[in-house]
Design a protein around this motif. Structure first.
Motif, PDB file in Angstrom:
ATOM      1  N   LEU A  36       0.844  -1.198   0.000  1.00  0.00           N
ATOM      2  CA  LEU A  36       0.000   0.000   0.000  1.00  0.00           C
ATOM      3  C   LEU A  36       0.879   1.248   0.000  1.00  0.00           C
ATOM      4  O   LEU A  36       1.955   1.244   0.599  1.00  0.00           O
ATOM      5  N   PRO A  37       0.424   2.315  -0.656  1.00  0.00           N
ATOM      6  CA  PRO A  37       1.197   3.557  -0.610  1.00  0.00           C
ATOM      7  C   PRO A  37       1.221   4.091   0.825  1.00  0.00           C
ATOM      8  O   PRO A  37       0.195   4.059   1.519  1.00  0.00           O
ATOM      9  N   TYR A  38       2.388   4.545   1.265  1.00  0.00           N
ATOM     10  CA  TYR A  38       2.500   5.074   2.618  1.00  0.00           C
ATOM     11  C   TYR A  38       3.532   6.189   2.663  1.00  0.00           C
ATOM     12  O   TYR A  38       4.356   6.336   1.763  1.00  0.00           O
ATOM     13  N   GLU A  39       3.445   6.953   3.728  1.00  0.00           N
ATOM     14  CA  GLU A  39       4.403   8.029   3.960  1.00  0.00           C
ATOM     15  C   GLU A  39       4.732   8.046   5.448  1.00  0.00           C
ATOM     16  O   GLU A  39       3.838   8.133   6.292  1.00  0.00           O
ATOM     17  N   LEU A  40       5.995   7.952   5.763  1.00  0.00           N
ATOM     18  CA  LEU A  40       6.472   7.987   7.141  1.00  0.00           C
ATOM     19  C   LEU A  40       6.786   9.427   7.510  1.00  0.00           C
ATOM     20  O   LEU A  40       7.377  10.165   6.715  1.00  0.00           O
ATOM     21  N   HIS A  41       6.370   9.853   8.681  1.00  0.00           N
ATOM     22  CA  HIS A  41       6.751  11.173   9.165  1.00  0.00           C
ATOM     23  C   HIS A  41       7.174  11.048  10.628  1.00  0.00           C
ATOM     24  O   HIS A  41       7.161   9.957  11.188  1.00  0.00           O
ATOM     25  N   ALA A  42       7.545  12.145  11.249  1.00  0.00           N
ATOM     26  CA  ALA A  42       8.139  12.108  12.589  1.00  0.00           C
ATOM     27  C   ALA A  42       7.206  11.563  13.667  1.00  0.00           C
ATOM     28  O   ALA A  42       7.668  11.003  14.659  1.00  0.00           O
ATOM     29  N   MET A  43       5.894  11.701  13.493  1.00  0.00           N
ATOM     30  CA  MET A  43       4.960  11.308  14.545  1.00  0.00           C
ATOM     31  C   MET A  43       4.101  10.099  14.171  1.00  0.00           C
ATOM     32  O   MET A  43       3.173   9.759  14.898  1.00  0.00           O
ATOM     33  N   GLY A  44       4.371   9.457  13.046  1.00  0.00           N
ATOM     34  CA  GLY A  44       3.582   8.296  12.654  1.00  0.00           C
ATOM     35  C   GLY A  44       3.739   7.985  11.184  1.00  0.00           C
ATOM     36  O   GLY A  44       4.690   8.413  10.526  1.00  0.00           O
ATOM     37  N   THR A  45       2.767   7.252  10.659  1.00  0.00           N
ATOM     38  CA  THR A  45       2.776   6.826   9.263  1.00  0.00           C
ATOM     39  C   THR A  45       1.373   6.990   8.698  1.00  0.00           C
ATOM     40  O   THR A  45       0.398   6.681   9.371  1.00  0.00           O
ATOM     41  N   ILE A  46       1.287   7.456   7.447  1.00  0.00           N
ATOM     42  CA  ILE A  46       0.015   7.566   6.758  1.00  0.00           C
ATOM     43  C   ILE A  46      -0.015   6.510   5.668  1.00  0.00           C
ATOM     44  O   ILE A  46       0.942   6.381   4.897  1.00  0.00           O
ATOM     45  N   VAL A  47      -1.103   5.753   5.608  1.00  0.00           N
ATOM     46  CA  VAL A  47      -1.268   4.681   4.623  1.00  0.00           C
ATOM     47  C   VAL A  47      -2.554   4.941   3.855  1.00  0.00           C
ATOM     48  O   VAL A  47      -3.555   5.363   4.429  1.00  0.00           O
TER      49      VAL A  47
END
Length: 143
Positions: free
Chosen positions: A69-80
């Motif tokens: 699945l497309p995802y993006e990691l950032h400093a406070m969590g991950t968006i999927v």
């Protein structure tokens, strides 16, 4: 023999309970619902392991990457981004993966449920960036 005290539409059942009578032809049909794409922002972290949680979090991010699945990691969590059932199953898998090594796990999750759009993981950010560029151009044009 039907009970005289039973309300209309009810009948006596074995064991003395009442059941609603429904015509035999009544079978609710499932509604055609298109797949719903959602954005899930999640943070799954172990508690009581000290200041750094990067190693156990990296295991969860690895699981997310394997999902495809497309995802993006950032400093406070991950968006999927994905269908509702997919992202919820992934969230559960991440919690269970973390719980396998740690007795206590914290999870924060936020869903953006929208039926009519795909590709919003980058699309939402790009929309805001376009508006910022327009605002910058407007500011430069005014004397």
């Amino acid at each position: 023999m039907p009970s005289l005290l039973a309300p209309a539409g009810f009948r006596d059942c074995p064991g003395g309970s009442l059941a609603i009578l429904r015509p035999r032809f009544f079978r609710p049909k499932p509604l055609p619902i298109p797949p719903v794409m959602v954005l899930l922002e999640m943070s799954v972290t172990p508690l009581g392991v000290g200041q750094s949680v990067s190693e156990p979090v990296a295991k969860c991010v690895g699981l997310i990457a394997q999902s495809g699945l497309p995802y993006e990691l950032h400093a406070m969590g991950t968006i999927v981004e994905g269908e509702l059932s997919e992202v919820l199953a992934l969230l559960q898998a991440c919690i269970e993966l973390m719980a396998a090594d740690h007795p206590r796990v914290s999870c924060v999750a936020k869903l953006d449920y929208r039926r009519d759009a795909r590709g919003r993981l980058r699309g939402k950010v790009e929309s805001v960036e376009r508006r910022l560029q327009q605002a910058d151009r407007s500011a430069e044009a005014t004397p």
